[in-house]
Design a protein around this motif. Structure first.
Motif, mmCIF file in Angstrom:
data_model
loop_
_atom_site.group_PDB
_atom_site.id
_atom_site.type_symbol
_atom_site.label_atom_id
_atom_site.label_comp_id
_atom_site.label_asym_id
_atom_site.label_seq_id
_atom_site.Cartn_x
_atom_site.Cartn_y
_atom_site.Cartn_z
ATOM 1 N N GLU A 5 8.399 -3.641 -4.030
ATOM 2 C CA GLU A 5 8.370 -4.041 -2.622
ATOM 3 C C GLU A 5 7.545 -3.051 -1.796
ATOM 4 O OE1 GLU A 5 12.667 -6.284 -2.120
ATOM 5 O OE2 GLU A 5 12.581 -4.104 -1.938
ATOM 6 N N ALA A 6 7.728 -1.771 -2.073
ATOM 7 C CA ALA A 6 6.975 -0.754 -1.340
ATOM 8 C C ALA A 6 5.480 -0.888 -1.615
ATOM 9 C CB ALA A 6 7.471 0.642 -1.707
ATOM 10 N N GLN A 8 3.884 -3.596 -2.498
ATOM 11 C CA GLN A 8 3.412 -4.817 -1.831
ATOM 12 C C GLN A 8 3.200 -4.579 -0.340
ATOM 13 O OE1 GLN A 8 6.311 -7.804 -2.858
ATOM 14 N NE2 GLN A 8 5.319 -8.281 -4.802
ATOM 15 N N ARG A 9 4.114 -3.823 0.279
ATOM 16 C CA ARG A 9 3.967 -3.524 1.707
ATOM 17 C C ARG A 9 2.754 -2.641 1.955
ATOM 18 N NH1 ARG A 9 9.468 -2.402 2.137
ATOM 19 N NH2 ARG A 9 8.950 -0.284 2.690
ATOM 20 N N GLN A 12 -0.218 -4.803 1.825
ATOM 21 C CA GLN A 12 -0.282 -5.629 3.031
ATOM 22 C C GLN A 12 -0.803 -4.814 4.216
ATOM 23 O OE1 GLN A 12 3.394 -7.511 4.160
ATOM 24 N NE2 GLN A 12 2.592 -8.214 6.102
ATOM 25 N N HIS A 13 -0.280 -3.597 4.399
ATOM 26 C CA HIS A 13 -0.731 -2.748 5.507
ATOM 27 C C HIS A 13 -2.218 -2.424 5.384
ATOM 28 C CE1 HIS A 13 3.212 -2.335 7.126
ATOM 29 N NE2 HIS A 13 3.686 -1.653 6.099
ATOM 30 N N LYS A 53 -0.396 0.742 11.222
ATOM 31 C CA LYS A 53 -0.420 0.266 9.832
ATOM 32 C C LYS A 53 -0.537 1.440 8.857
ATOM 33 C CE LYS A 53 -0.207 -4.065 10.820
ATOM 34 N NZ LYS A 53 1.026 -4.789 10.512
ATOM 35 N N ASP A 60 5.720 4.273 3.215
ATOM 36 C CA ASP A 60 5.975 3.633 1.921
ATOM 37 C C ASP A 60 5.483 4.497 0.759
ATOM 38 O OD1 ASP A 60 7.359 1.390 2.799
ATOM 39 O OD2 ASP A 60 5.514 0.291 3.198
#
Length: 69
Positions: A5-6, A8-9, A12-13, A53, A60
């Motif tokens: 999840e981290a 992926q974030r 995304q950022h 961002k 993360d």
């Protein structure tokens, strides 16, 4: 929160930061002389968004490092 999840974030950022910077470049290249004030406000706003961002991605990355330790 999982490592996946981290990651992926972070992705995304970074993608959103890229898009914001691309928008700033487009605006800068297409601004008319009489629109300098609009360019200034747009640039400041977009740069603050990119900084947010980057800060989120850094958090993360720190989380991933703590999970890996």
């Amino acid at each position: 929160m999982s490592q996946n999840e981290a990651v992926q974030r972070i992705d995304q950022h970074l993608a959103e930061s890229h898009d914001l910077l691309a928008a700033l470049i487009f605006i800068s290249e297409n601004v008319e002389d009489h629109q300098q004030e609009l360019l200034q406000h747009s640039a400041i706003s977009l740069c603050h968004s990119v900084l947010d961002k980057i800060a989120a991605a850094n958090r993360d990355v720190s989380l991933l490092l703590r999970l890996a330790a």
